[in-house]
Design an enzyme around this catalytic site. Structure first.
Site, PDB file in Angstrom:
ATOM      1  N   ASP A  88      -9.210  -9.793   8.913  1.00  0.00           N
ATOM      2  CA  ASP A  88      -8.731  -8.428   8.645  1.00  0.00           C
ATOM      3  C   ASP A  88      -9.773  -7.339   8.892  1.00  0.00           C
ATOM      4  O   ASP A  88      -9.415  -6.252   9.308  1.00  0.00           O
ATOM      5  CB  ASP A  88      -8.227  -8.344   7.196  1.00  0.00           C
ATOM      6  CG  ASP A  88      -7.365  -7.109   6.941  1.00  0.00           C
ATOM      7  OD1 ASP A  88      -6.551  -6.758   7.818  1.00  0.00           O
ATOM      8  OD2 ASP A  88      -7.510  -6.488   5.879  1.00  0.00           O
ATOM      9  N   TYR A  95      -1.372  -3.476  -6.945  1.00  0.00           N
ATOM     10  CA  TYR A  95      -1.085  -4.312  -5.773  1.00  0.00           C
ATOM     11  C   TYR A  95      -2.128  -4.214  -4.664  1.00  0.00           C
ATOM     12  O   TYR A  95      -2.530  -3.110  -4.270  1.00  0.00           O
ATOM     13  CB  TYR A  95       0.273  -3.937  -5.187  1.00  0.00           C
ATOM     14  CG  TYR A  95       0.890  -5.079  -4.392  1.00  0.00           C
ATOM     15  CD1 TYR A  95       1.646  -6.054  -5.031  1.00  0.00           C
ATOM     16  CD2 TYR A  95       0.689  -5.202  -3.024  1.00  0.00           C
ATOM     17  CE1 TYR A  95       2.189  -7.116  -4.321  1.00  0.00           C
ATOM     18  CE2 TYR A  95       1.224  -6.254  -2.308  1.00  0.00           C
ATOM     19  CZ  TYR A  95       1.982  -7.209  -2.968  1.00  0.00           C
ATOM     20  OH  TYR A  95       2.523  -8.256  -2.269  1.00  0.00           O
ATOM     21  N   GLY A  96      -2.510  -5.344  -4.128  1.00  0.00           N
ATOM     22  CA  GLY A  96      -3.289  -5.470  -2.895  1.00  0.00           C
ATOM     23  C   GLY A  96      -4.267  -4.358  -2.592  1.00  0.00           C
ATOM     24  O   GLY A  96      -5.143  -4.043  -3.401  1.00  0.00           O
ATOM     25  N   ARG A 124       0.855  -1.198   0.000  1.00  0.00           N
ATOM     26  CA  ARG A 124       0.000   0.000   0.000  1.00  0.00           C
ATOM     27  C   ARG A 124       0.888   1.245   0.000  1.00  0.00           C
ATOM     28  O   ARG A 124       1.968   1.241   0.592  1.00  0.00           O
ATOM     29  CB  ARG A 124      -0.892   0.026   1.242  1.00  0.00           C
ATOM     30  CG  ARG A 124      -1.986  -1.024   1.225  1.00  0.00           C
ATOM     31  CD  ARG A 124      -2.906  -0.873   2.407  1.00  0.00           C
ATOM     32  NE  ARG A 124      -2.254  -1.213   3.656  1.00  0.00           N
ATOM     33  CZ  ARG A 124      -1.778  -0.350   4.526  1.00  0.00           C
ATOM     34  NH1 ARG A 124      -1.883   0.950   4.311  1.00  0.00           N
ATOM     35  NH2 ARG A 124      -1.192  -0.754   5.631  1.00  0.00           N
ATOM     36  N   SER A 135      -1.290  -3.312  10.869  1.00  0.00           N
ATOM     37  CA  SER A 135      -0.852  -4.222   9.808  1.00  0.00           C
ATOM     38  C   SER A 135       0.397  -4.980  10.254  1.00  0.00           C
ATOM     39  O   SER A 135       1.278  -4.412  10.893  1.00  0.00           O
ATOM     40  CB  SER A 135      -0.510  -3.434   8.552  1.00  0.00           C
ATOM     41  OG  SER A 135      -1.617  -2.659   8.182  1.00  0.00           O
ATOM     42  N   ALA A 136       0.453  -6.248   9.874  1.00  0.00           N
ATOM     43  CA  ALA A 136       1.629  -7.086  10.126  1.00  0.00           C
ATOM     44  C   ALA A 136       1.923  -7.306  11.617  1.00  0.00           C
ATOM     45  O   ALA A 136       3.067  -7.378  12.035  1.00  0.00           O
ATOM     46  CB  ALA A 136       2.866  -6.528   9.413  1.00  0.00           C
ATOM     47  N   CYS A 137       0.851  -7.404  12.426  1.00  0.00           N
ATOM     48  CA  CYS A 137       1.014  -7.749  13.850  1.00  0.00           C
ATOM     49  C   CYS A 137       0.456  -9.142  14.120  1.00  0.00           C
ATOM     50  O   CYS A 137       0.227  -9.510  15.273  1.00  0.00           O
ATOM     51  CB  CYS A 137       0.263  -6.761  14.729  1.00  0.00           C
ATOM     52  SG  CYS A 137       1.144  -5.230  14.975  1.00  0.00           S
ATOM     53  N   ALA A 175       5.304 -10.021   0.664  1.00  0.00           N
ATOM     54  CA  ALA A 175       4.755 -11.004  -0.283  1.00  0.00           C
ATOM     55  C   ALA A 175       3.455 -11.562   0.296  1.00  0.00           C
ATOM     56  O   ALA A 175       3.297 -11.653   1.520  1.00  0.00           O
ATOM     57  CB  ALA A 175       5.756 -12.137  -0.498  1.00  0.00           C
ATOM     58  N   ARG A 176       2.533 -11.927  -0.564  1.00  0.00           N
ATOM     59  CA  ARG A 176       1.195 -12.290  -0.085  1.00  0.00           C
ATOM     60  C   ARG A 176       0.696 -13.600  -0.678  1.00  0.00           C
ATOM     61  O   ARG A 176       1.120 -14.007  -1.751  1.00  0.00           O
ATOM     62  CB  ARG A 176       0.201 -11.190  -0.503  1.00  0.00           C
ATOM     63  CG  ARG A 176       0.498  -9.819   0.088  1.00  0.00           C
ATOM     64  CD  ARG A 176       0.037  -9.731   1.507  1.00  0.00           C
ATOM     65  NE  ARG A 176       0.347  -8.450   2.116  1.00  0.00           N
ATOM     66  CZ  ARG A 176      -0.401  -7.866   3.050  1.00  0.00           C
ATOM     67  NH1 ARG A 176      -1.507  -8.440   3.469  1.00  0.00           N
ATOM     68  NH2 ARG A 176      -0.025  -6.733   3.582  1.00  0.00           N
ATOM     69  N   LYS A 199      -9.472  -2.424   1.631  1.00  0.00           N
ATOM     70  CA  LYS A 199      -9.181  -1.262   2.480  1.00  0.00           C
ATOM     71  C   LYS A 199     -10.005  -0.040   2.040  1.00  0.00           C
ATOM     72  O   LYS A 199     -10.487   0.726   2.877  1.00  0.00           O
ATOM     73  CB  LYS A 199      -7.698  -0.926   2.420  1.00  0.00           C
ATOM     74  CG  LYS A 199      -6.786  -2.088   2.788  1.00  0.00           C
ATOM     75  CD  LYS A 199      -7.012  -2.554   4.191  1.00  0.00           C
ATOM     76  CE  LYS A 199      -5.972  -3.579   4.623  1.00  0.00           C
ATOM     77  NZ  LYS A 199      -6.215  -4.051   5.988  1.00  0.00           N
ATOM     78  N   HIS A 258     -10.831  -2.416  11.366  1.00  0.00           N
ATOM     79  CA  HIS A 258      -9.692  -3.215  10.913  1.00  0.00           C
ATOM     80  C   HIS A 258      -9.446  -4.306  11.958  1.00  0.00           C
ATOM     81  O   HIS A 258      -8.517  -4.224  12.751  1.00  0.00           O
ATOM     82  CB  HIS A 258      -8.480  -2.273  10.786  1.00  0.00           C
ATOM     83  CG  HIS A 258      -7.286  -2.882  10.140  1.00  0.00           C
ATOM     84  ND1 HIS A 258      -6.013  -2.430  10.376  1.00  0.00           N
ATOM     85  CD2 HIS A 258      -7.157  -3.889   9.246  1.00  0.00           C
ATOM     86  CE1 HIS A 258      -5.147  -3.134   9.654  1.00  0.00           C
ATOM     87  NE2 HIS A 258      -5.823  -4.020   8.970  1.00  0.00           N
TER      88      HIS A 258
HETATM   89  C1  OXD Z   1      -2.841  -4.336   5.840  1.00  0.00           C
HETATM   90  C2  OXD Z   1      -3.337  -5.508   5.117  1.00  0.00           C
HETATM   91  O1  OXD Z   1      -1.921  -3.680   5.370  1.00  0.00           O
HETATM   92  O2  OXD Z   1      -4.241  -6.172   5.633  1.00  0.00           O
HETATM   93  O3  OXD Z   1      -3.396  -4.063   6.904  1.00  0.00           O
HETATM   94  O4  OXD Z   1      -2.876  -5.774   4.000  1.00  0.00           O
HETATM   95 MN    MN Z   2      -5.046  -5.257   7.370  1.00  0.00          MN
END
Ligand code: OXD
Ligand code: MN
Length: 605
Positions: A289, A213-214, A71, A264-266, A384-385, A222, A242
């Site tokens: 999410d 991307y995403g 993002r 994010s990423a926790c 990477a996802r 989002k 979120h």
């Molecule tokens: C974020 C996601 O960035 O879920 O929160 O991709």
């Molecule tokens: Mn998220």
């Protein structure tokens, strides 16, 4: 389907207008079928963009451009009529000016491509809590990802009828093709300065340009389910958050539903799919999410997961950290920016085993693991996802797509905090919980391209990049939601921290499956058990109330994890007072100031 299959005159007119502006070679309306998905995937494989994975049925790997891997928060805009409506935490541009710039970029931007019309539902099709969106995009990658992440197709057009409400979402990768030109295996996107992820909250409209991307491109996620939905939720009196949603079952078979907001990423996906280490307990996944929560007639908050898949961070996912995610991605999965093995499988850092030979890294280069070289570039991009179908997850709860949602008993807030914040504490009231949500902070990781890793940023309610309006008003909205019901019916609010570090810099708490120990204590709190003591910062586990059987953590570390760090909290409050709350000016609810001052005086007592 073609444009003539659209029976909604307003949608049809909009599609025609966008086609005139973007000038695609043709327009195609998606029906959401498997045949359609397979055809588009084949098109991408044939053009060299997607690499089918021999080891995983119906799964394909994509590699994006290095400039398009996450993002882009500094290119994300809330273009409300006034700057004040967007508030101090969002990028704002005057909507007329932004539309002018973007209309210029959109002119002819789909030349040489097909424009896809994706009718999608966020939430079970036809549910009272669900909402419809229509994404126009020139990216087959987006269509296939949206197919997994949302409910797409004819059934949505049927519910929309001739005059149903929808959120228009316009997306282009911003890379027109000249006659005869093809992407030639290159991920299409625009330069960073030409990327725009724009939201027009008053019109409930999304315009995204230049990224494939995403969260920049899958506009249901989002952009719609958080930024635009948060605006709608404020107007209609509900919450678009979120948050993960999990179902927690005790050894006695009793069930509680828990949501959790973590930046994010926790590890939201890991927590949502956790396998408890304490016997008899079970965690099942409702969502990983996003949660939309509305009051039921009984005064309780009911949550749905508006999504239909998981767009999870791949590196770090392994059989230990998240077995259910590993099982979910055995087939039918889209991988992006993972490394490729010689025998046609994916690989990433911390997948649980060494690279099984030379790899092709996420940039398309040969990569040979060199464990002695600590500075070796990773084979998979840190962001990477995998895009996986929710139904393929063995931990999915049977209620996950119940149109009525699930009644929420507890809300968790948390972030990556190496110090100060204890393993768990509970707010003493709704407003105290809102205060805790408002001060959430986390160490930065890799989910957003333009942030500096390693520092802590405040991320209230984990919504900093996702709140579609003034964050001060958002705090007020949470306070107001609390007034719509009574404390006994509202979810109880907890603050957790799995990421405390020892003075040697090691994680103090093992996390993952052992987080079930904390969930069990939370469960008992919701049952009204006498298992807590009141401290300056809130309720904390009584000595021995946390099940520590079989846990390998020293008594000294446990004491640190479960006690109040008075000096640390004083610093925390000083930071909130000096650097965080002043940002919101007169929009900061007086209730939060009162909570902060109450805590401050308890710490000083
Ligand atoms: C974020 C996601 O960035 O879920 O929160 O991709
Ligand atoms: Mn998220």
């Amino acid at each position: 389907m073609t444009i003539n299959d659209i029976k909604h005159p307003k949608v049809k007119a909009w599609v025609e207008e966008v086609a005139k502006m973007c000038q695609p070679d043709d327009v195609y309306v998606c029906d959401g079928s498997q045949t359609e998905y397979d055809r588009l995937m084949k098109k991408m494989v044939d053009s060299g963009l997607g690499i089918p994975l021999k080891k995983r049925p119906n799964s394909v790997l994509f590699r994006s451009q290095p400039s398009d891997v996450a993002r882009v928060e500094n290119r994300t805009y809330i273009a409300s009529k006034t700057k004040e409506a967007a508030g101090p935490t969002n990028n704002w541009i005057d909507p007329a000016e932004l539309k002018k710039t973007m209309t210029g970029l959109y002119a002819g931007c789909m030349k040489g491509r097909t424009m896809y019309v994706i009718p999608f539902s966020m939430g079970p099709v036809g549910s009272d809590i669900a909402k419809i969106g229509i994404e126009l995009t020139d990216s087959e990658y987006v269509v296939c990802n949206m197919d997994i992440m949302t409910r797409v197709g004819t059934k949505v057009l049927d519910v929309l009828g001739t005059n149903g409400e929808y959120v228009p979402c316009l997306h282009s990768v911003g890379k027109p093709l000249a006659k005869g030109e093809s992407d030639n295996g290159q991920w299409p996107c625009a330069d960073i300065d030409n990327k725009y992820i724009s939201h027009f909250p008053e019109e409930r409209t999304i315009w995204s340009y230049g990224s494939g991307y995403g969260g920049n491109a899958l506009l249901g996620k989002k952009c719609f389910a958080l930024r635009i939905a948060s605006v709608i939720a404020k107007e209609e009196g509900w919450l678009a958050e979120h948050m993960l949603i999990l179902k927690l079952t005790s050894p006695e078979g009793k069930v509680k539903y828990v949501t959790g907001a973590f930046p994010s990423a926790c590890g939201k996906t890991n927590l949502a799919m956790l396998i408890p280490t304490i016997p008899g307990w079970k965690v099942e996944t409702v969502g990983d999410d996003i949660a939309w929560m509305k009051f039921g007639k009984d005064g309780r908050l009911y949550a749905i997961n508006p999504e239909a898949g998981f767009f999870g961070v791949a590196p770090g996912t392994n059989e230990q950290s998240n077995k259910s995610a590993m099982d979910s991605i055995r087939k039918d999965t889209i991988f992006t920016n993972c490394a490729l093995t010689e025998d046609g499988d994916i690989w990433w850092e911390q997948i649980g085993y060494d690279a099984p030979g030379p790899l092709v890294d996420w940039k398309g280069n040969k990569w040979v693991q060199d464990k002695a070289n600590k500075a070796q570039e990773p084979a998979a991009h840190p962001n990477a996802r995998f895009t996986a179908i929710a139904k393929n997850c063995p931990a999915i709860a049977k209620e996950w797509d119940d149109p009525a949602g699930v009644p929420i008993d507890a809300i968790l807030f948390g972030g990556r905090r190496p110090s100060t914040i204890p393993l768990v504490h509970q707010a003493t009231s709704w407003n105290h919980g809102v205060f805790l949500g408002s001060i959430v902070g986390s160490e930065i990781t890799a989910a957003a391209l333009d942030l500096k890793a390693g520092t802590i940023r405040r991320d209230p309610f984990a919504m900093l990049p996702f709140c579609g309006y003034n964050m001060g008003e958002y705090f007020q909205h949470w306070i107001n939601v609390g007034k719509k019901s009574t404390e006994d019916k509202l979810p109880k609010i907890f603050f957790v921290n799995w990421f405390r570090k020892t003075p040697e810099g090691k994680f103090a708490w093992p996390g993952y499956g052992d987080n079930s120990r904390v969930l069990a204590w939370i469960f008992d709190r919701c049952e009204g058990k006498d298992n807590a003591v009141k401290t300056q910062i809130g309720w904390m586990p009584k000595a021995d109330a946390l099940n520590l059987t079989g846990l390998d953590v020293s008594a000294e570390i446990m004491k640190d994890l479960l006690s109040v760090d008075v000096e640390g909290w004083k610093k925390e409050i000083a930071d909130v007072r000096a650097n965080h709350y002043p940002k919101f000016g007169d929009k900061l609810p007086k209730e939060l100031m009162a909570e902060m001052e109450g805590l401050e005086s308890r710490l000083n007592a």
